[in-house]
Each structure stands twice: as C-alpha cells, then as structure tokens.
Design a protein around this motif. Sequence first.
Motif, PDB file in Angstrom:
ATOM      1  N   SER A 287     -44.146  -3.720  35.738  1.00 25.72           N
ATOM      2  CA  SER A 287     -43.434  -2.492  35.398  1.00 25.72           C
ATOM      3  C   SER A 287     -43.660  -1.440  36.477  1.00 25.72           C
ATOM      4  N   ALA A 288     -42.580  -0.743  36.858  1.00 24.34           N
ATOM      5  CA  ALA A 288     -42.686   0.348  37.827  1.00 24.34           C
ATOM      6  C   ALA A 288     -41.697   1.440  37.454  1.00 24.34           C
ATOM      7  N   ASP A 289     -42.145   2.675  37.454  1.00 19.28           N
ATOM      8  CA  ASP A 289     -41.242   3.800  37.216  1.00 19.28           C
ATOM      9  C   ASP A 289     -40.284   3.940  38.388  1.00 19.28           C
ATOM     10  N   CYS A 290     -39.034   4.190  38.103  1.00 20.78           N
ATOM     11  CA  CYS A 290     -38.039   4.407  39.147  1.00 20.78           C
ATOM     12  C   CYS A 290     -36.891   5.226  38.579  1.00 20.78           C
ATOM     13  N   GLY A 291     -36.076   5.753  39.460  1.00 22.46           N
ATOM     14  CA  GLY A 291     -34.947   6.567  39.025  1.00 22.46           C
ATOM     15  C   GLY A 291     -34.111   6.976  40.221  1.00 22.46           C
ATOM     16  N   GLY A 292     -32.964   7.603  39.951  1.00 27.85           N
ATOM     17  CA  GLY A 292     -32.051   7.991  41.012  1.00 27.85           C
ATOM     18  C   GLY A 292     -32.591   9.135  41.854  1.00 27.85           C
ATOM     19  N   ILE A 293     -32.350   9.070  43.160  1.00 24.10           N
ATOM     20  CA  ILE A 293     -32.716  10.153  44.073  1.00 24.10           C
ATOM     21  C   ILE A 293     -31.689  11.268  43.930  1.00 24.10           C
ATOM     22  N   ALA A 294     -32.175  12.469  43.704  1.00 24.23           N
ATOM     23  CA  ALA A 294     -31.280  13.609  43.495  1.00 24.23           C
ATOM     24  C   ALA A 294     -30.362  13.811  44.698  1.00 24.23           C
TER      25      ALA A 294
END
Length: 367
Positions: A287-294
Amino acid sequence: MKIGKFLLFFIAAALLFLPSCKKAAEPEETTATTTETEGTTQSLEDTPPQFTHPLTGLACEKDLSKTRPVSIMINNIESSLPQEGIAQADILYECLAEGGITRLMAIITDYSDLTQIGSVRSTRDYYLDWAAGYDCIFFHAGGSDDAYSTIAARGTDNVDGVRGPSYLFEGTGTFVRDPERLKTYSFEHTLMIQSGAGIQAAIDYYDYRTEVQEANAAPMQFAPWGETVTLEQPAAEVSLSMSTAQNIRYTYDTDQNVYLRFQYDDMPHMDNTTGEQLSFTNVLLLSADCGGIANDEKGRIWMETTGSSDGWYITGGTCAPITWEKESYDSILHFYYADGSEVAFNRGKTMIQIVPSYNMNTIAFGS
C-alpha cells in the motif's frame, strides 16, 4: 567345527553389510527427507551452492554479490502489448502512472546475456525512489519534469533513450526502434533495449560505477537454503484493482510452485520473446498513498515511497499481512510480519505491486 560355523556367520554378515556401504557412497540414489518447522519445510538433502543470486536467492554460476543491477522502465499500456523480454527481470515493479495506466520497472542484476527488452518508456520520480533502494543504473525513455529534476538533483546514473546522445542509437545495441513494431504500433511504443551488450556499451560510455554500494548489496532477505516459507492463510488466487483500467489476478500453479500473472481483466500477461506467461515465486502487494499533482495538465500523480505502510506477502499458495518500511529514497525496503519478525522470502523471482492505498480494499483471496 565351532570355528567353521563362526566363519560362515562372519561371511554372511559381511555380505549383508556390503550393499549398505555401496548406497552410502552414492548419495544421488538417496531420496530427500524433510523436517517440518513452524512456517517452513526443510529438505535435509539440500546444501547451499557456492554462489546465490542477490535478488532471487537462487543458485548461480558466478559471484554477483557485488554487481550493480540495472532498472528498465517498461511500457504497460494495453495498446503497447505484448512486451519483449520482461521475463528476464529478477524483480518486477508495477505502479500507477497517470490516467489509470500502469508502468513496469524491471530490475536485473546479470544483464550480460540479456536479449531485447521493451518497449521502453518514460519514468516518473517515484520509480527513481524504488530503483534507488537497489542502487540501480536507471534506463528509461524520457520522463516527467519532476523525474528530470530528481535525476539532476541526485546525479542519478541514468541512460535516457529520448534525451541521450546519438551514440546510444549508433550500432551500440543500446536503444533501437523495432522495425516490425514501426509497421503497426504508435511510435512511442517501438523503442527497445537491444541487448545486454548494448546496456554494457552505455555504462562504459558514461563510465558508471558497476559495483553495488554495500548498503544496497542485499536488498532481499531469503529463508535459509533448503527451507520453504509457508504462511497461515490460503491464497490460491489473488485479485485486485490498480484502477478502473487495470485489474490484476495471480493464480497459483501448484506444479511449478509459482503465481501466474493476469492483467487487463483476465488477459494472461505474456512475454512475447519466450511465449511464456509471467510467473513469480513471491508476490508483494504494498500500500502507498498517492494522488493527483495539483494543476498538472497531464494528470500525473505523486506517490509516497518512504516511511511505513501495510501490505501482503503471497507465496506458495498462502499469504500473510505485512508492513513495509523504507527510511529514505535510497535505502532498501524492509518487511515485517505482525509479530515484528522480519520477512524471509522464498527463493525465486518477485513481483512488487505498489497498490494505491485507496484500492487496498479491492484485494481478494480465493482458495
């Protein structure tokens, strides 16, 4: 008379003894016996070989303990399939890129006899972090702005098939545009690393260090030679979703003692060079936290690669929950069971699946 009887008895006893001596002198005719210990099975016949591979733990013909590995960015969008030569990877990573697609990263220690591999694609900065834990020389074809900034800031030893010198295409065997792919594939899906000799030519051209740093020399901890790790929970089949576009399944093959990989909704993941389906002794779902780059116009993502998070270790038709830890971008990964003991892996190839933390709940096990 008594002496005669004694001699007959002695001769008969000696004849009975001789075959057992012969068998003891021919160990190849013996059958293996095993002893069971908690979580492992040990073959008493096995003895460690002279050399073992630092990334697979398997026997090898030469000492690779100080050899610096290479990492190669591999295209995995469905329209680029099938790939060539990726079954040669000792460890294979899969991470999300933008738009729900994934990219693979092959890590290979002994590239001397490597055949064509690809198609090669661009990198993102978090792949550089995962590769740095193995002290890899990084092969790629372009990259995001963040990736190039990271390469420049760290002085990463890399070989670039987009911004690299023309030397890398001029008969060295490093990068080549596959002529057959150029007939039917989009241009960005046609770049290959031609051979292990081409990899060596690029390393020589840049005069990169070829001996692995001591801190990264043993990134995988294996069970003692002759022991097999068996975990508590059954896991003959494992499925998960990386994104709406990429759904993965691993099915345990009891005959080969490996997991066969499927992707894109049950498509066998094939190496077109060998004609074989990708298979792994160990599968890690991390598991790794990730998300879109603003404000990133291409929808690229960020990913946490250091610290600690949870995951699963899957091997031999069984599984167990684990945690992973990575202290810094260039430190090795450590893995621990719930009781705090460090994971020792079965010997063989490993698939490391970096799963977005928000999709860990899609992981399902079947018996």
